[in-house]
Scaffold this motif. Sequence first.
Motif, PDB file in Angstrom:
ATOM      1  N   PHE A   1       0.935  -1.065   0.099  1.00 32.86           N
ATOM      2  CA  PHE A   1       0.002   0.005   0.023  1.00 32.86           C
ATOM      3  C   PHE A   1       0.831   1.228   0.000  1.00 32.86           C
ATOM      4  CE2 PHE A   1      -2.025  -3.550   2.003  1.00 32.86           C
ATOM      5  CZ  PHE A   1      -3.102  -3.631   1.427  1.00 32.86           C
ATOM      6  N   GLY A   2       1.017   1.853  -1.214  1.00 27.12           N
ATOM      7  CA  GLY A   2       1.994   2.928  -1.403  1.00 27.12           C
ATOM      8  C   GLY A   2       3.507   2.277  -1.199  1.00 27.12           C
ATOM      9  N   GLN A   3       4.076   3.016   0.003  1.00 30.24           N
ATOM     10  CA  GLN A   3       5.471   2.522   0.447  1.00 30.24           C
ATOM     11  C   GLN A   3       5.195   1.406   1.528  1.00 30.24           C
ATOM     12  OE1 GLN A   3       3.831   5.319   1.124  1.00 30.24           O
ATOM     13  NE2 GLN A   3       4.750   6.357   3.098  1.00 30.24           N
ATOM     14  N   VAL A   4       4.109   1.089   2.123  1.00 24.29           N
ATOM     15  CA  VAL A   4       4.182   0.001   2.959  1.00 24.29           C
ATOM     16  C   VAL A   4       3.892  -1.371   2.519  1.00 24.29           C
ATOM     17  CG1 VAL A   4       2.748  -0.345   5.333  1.00 24.29           C
ATOM     18  CG2 VAL A   4       3.285   2.180   4.669  1.00 24.29           C
ATOM     19  N   ILE A   5       4.386  -2.084   3.178  1.00 31.17           N
ATOM     20  CA  ILE A   5       4.406  -3.590   3.168  1.00 31.17           C
ATOM     21  C   ILE A   5       3.549  -4.221   4.177  1.00 31.17           C
ATOM     22  CG2 ILE A   5       5.461  -5.826   2.616  1.00 31.17           C
ATOM     23  CD1 ILE A   5       5.422  -3.899   0.198  1.00 31.17           C
ATOM     24  N   VAL A   6       2.510  -5.038   3.836  1.00 27.62           N
ATOM     25  CA  VAL A   6       1.785  -5.781   5.264  1.00 27.62           C
ATOM     26  C   VAL A   6       1.834  -7.326   4.808  1.00 27.62           C
ATOM     27  CG1 VAL A   6      -0.381  -6.082   6.103  1.00 27.62           C
ATOM     28  CG2 VAL A   6       0.131  -3.724   5.596  1.00 27.62           C
ATOM     29  N   GLY A   7       2.619  -7.878   5.841  1.00 17.06           N
ATOM     30  CA  GLY A   7       2.792  -9.257   5.385  1.00 17.06           C
ATOM     31  C   GLY A   7       2.070 -10.187   6.413  1.00 17.06           C
ATOM     32  N   ARG A   8       1.556 -11.145   6.178  1.00 17.92           N
ATOM     33  CA  ARG A   8       0.626 -11.914   7.141  1.00 17.92           C
ATOM     34  C   ARG A   8       1.023 -13.467   6.854  1.00 17.92           C
ATOM     35  NH1 ARG A   8      -4.746  -9.465   5.143  1.00 17.92           N
ATOM     36  NH2 ARG A   8      -3.566  -9.319   3.456  1.00 17.92           N
TER      37      ARG A   8
ATOM     38  N   ARG B   1      16.381  10.168  11.655  1.00 19.16           N
ATOM     39  CA  ARG B   1      17.524  10.379  11.430  1.00 19.16           C
ATOM     40  C   ARG B   1      17.701  10.804  10.014  1.00 19.16           C
ATOM     41  NH1 ARG B   1      19.675  12.207  15.567  1.00 19.16           N
ATOM     42  NH2 ARG B   1      21.745  12.299  14.719  1.00 19.16           N
ATOM     43  N   GLN B   2      18.677  11.548   9.775  1.00 22.29           N
ATOM     44  CA  GLN B   2      18.609  11.873   8.175  1.00 22.29           C
ATOM     45  C   GLN B   2      19.395  10.727   7.342  1.00 22.29           C
ATOM     46  OE1 GLN B   2      22.017  14.857   7.216  1.00 22.29           O
ATOM     47  NE2 GLN B   2      20.872  15.531   5.571  1.00 22.29           N
ATOM     48  N   GLY B   3      18.700  10.587   6.365  1.00 22.15           N
ATOM     49  CA  GLY B   3      18.760   9.189   5.392  1.00 22.15           C
ATOM     50  C   GLY B   3      17.506   8.540   5.505  1.00 22.15           C
ATOM     51  N   ILE B   4      17.677   6.901   5.236  1.00 22.27           N
ATOM     52  CA  ILE B   4      16.757   5.885   5.105  1.00 22.27           C
ATOM     53  C   ILE B   4      16.492   5.495   6.603  1.00 22.27           C
ATOM     54  CG2 ILE B   4      16.012   3.901   4.296  1.00 22.27           C
ATOM     55  CD1 ILE B   4      16.264   6.368   2.211  1.00 22.27           C
ATOM     56  N   ASN B   5      15.297   5.729   6.993  1.00 21.94           N
ATOM     57  CA  ASN B   5      14.851   5.078   8.262  1.00 21.94           C
ATOM     58  C   ASN B   5      13.564   4.092   8.094  1.00 21.94           C
ATOM     59  OD1 ASN B   5      15.405   7.195  10.562  1.00 21.94           O
ATOM     60  ND2 ASN B   5      15.043   8.369   8.783  1.00 21.94           N
ATOM     61  N   HIS B   6      14.078   2.773   8.508  1.00 25.51           N
ATOM     62  CA  HIS B   6      13.201   1.719   8.346  1.00 25.51           C
ATOM     63  C   HIS B   6      12.226   1.392   9.444  1.00 25.51           C
ATOM     64  CE1 HIS B   6      12.885  -2.856   7.075  1.00 25.51           C
ATOM     65  NE2 HIS B   6      11.602  -2.398   7.335  1.00 25.51           N
ATOM     66  N   LEU B   7      11.056   1.655   9.421  1.00 25.86           N
ATOM     67  CA  LEU B   7      10.032   1.489  10.464  1.00 25.86           C
ATOM     68  C   LEU B   7       9.303   0.030  10.306  1.00 25.86           C
ATOM     69  CD1 LEU B   7       8.546   4.872  10.632  1.00 25.86           C
ATOM     70  CD2 LEU B   7       9.577   3.819  12.431  1.00 25.86           C
TER      71      LEU B   7
ATOM     72  N   TRP C   1       8.103  -0.464   6.448  1.00 23.93           N
ATOM     73  CA  TRP C   1       8.304   0.863   5.512  1.00 23.93           C
ATOM     74  C   TRP C   1       9.594   1.592   5.763  1.00 23.93           C
ATOM     75  CZ3 TRP C   1       5.061   1.546   9.552  1.00 23.93           C
ATOM     76  CH2 TRP C   1       4.956   2.859   9.959  1.00 23.93           C
ATOM     77  N   MET C   2       9.950   2.241   4.740  1.00 19.71           N
ATOM     78  CA  MET C   2      11.167   3.023   4.755  1.00 19.71           C
ATOM     79  C   MET C   2      10.677   4.521   4.496  1.00 19.71           C
ATOM     80  SD  MET C   2      12.022  -0.179   3.796  1.00 19.71           S
ATOM     81  CE  MET C   2      13.279  -1.380   4.145  1.00 19.71           C
ATOM     82  N   VAL C   3      11.459   5.464   5.170  1.00 19.42           N
ATOM     83  CA  VAL C   3      11.241   6.820   5.185  1.00 19.42           C
ATOM     84  C   VAL C   3      12.548   7.475   4.826  1.00 19.42           C
ATOM     85  CG1 VAL C   3      10.538   8.784   6.500  1.00 19.42           C
ATOM     86  CG2 VAL C   3       9.326   6.670   6.725  1.00 19.42           C
TER      87      VAL C   3
END
Length: 268
Positions: free
Chosen positions: A25-32, A193-199, A254-256
């Motif tokens: 969904f957009g940049q977000v992955i949902v895994g089940r 933080r500056q750069g790629i953050n993975h939530l 997802w990554m930001v």
Amino acid sequence: MKKEYEFSWIGSQNTFVDTISVEQFGQVIVGRYGGNSSAGQYKNEDACLLLIDQKQDWEFVILLDAHNSAESAELIVKTFERRKNEIKECLSLKPDQAFISLEKMVLNLFQSKEFMAECSSVKGETACLIAARKGRYCWWFSVGDCILYLHHPELTAFGQHQLNQRQFYEWIGQVNTFEMPVPCYSTGRKELRQGINHLFLTTDGLIECPGERFSIPQDIFRVFSKSSNEESVVTLLKGIQEDNVRDSTTIVSWMVNVTEKATLASNQ
């Protein structure tokens, strides 16, 4: 190009026992993954709700891990679905006010007489993790033992991966922390933080699987260093499937990319 996404799912509606499901969904992955029937699994009591507004630069996630039945998780999903416009209004504000408004809304809802009455009529109870990201900040509200990780090289250098503390003997539902004289829950905020953050949010099936190959967050994020977000979530779920996991697992990942400089010490 689509800018807004909404998604909700309750494990009792589709268990995914013996079946891996990964959706984007957009940049977000949902895994089940509902667990292995060969290990004795026959139901799924996880649930999740996802709201995304790419134009306003935010994501809102609720992750639930119930037991004794999925009724408590279903109650929370449906309750927040009815308030999705209020959630969107909160997140239309600047991050500082957005998180204040969200937290106030969540507490008012969970402590309302109407909601607590509904909780007393369901079978079982659920852990509940709510997370929101707007701009370069993340906020969370946690009851129970679902997990919120944040991966960034600058944090990894200090061994920091987990944002919330897992809390045991906390639930919402038939047994309800908000019925106690002092409700027990935790909240927090984190500057990205500056750069790629993975939530990365997950229920405990991933980390408590037989063999515990993903019990250490470094082992989870090592998978993501080798392939895409979607492919990595598939790899994680295939791994616990191979290890004959019984418990269900739900992942939101997802990554930001943050362009602004983050806070540093005065002598750096």
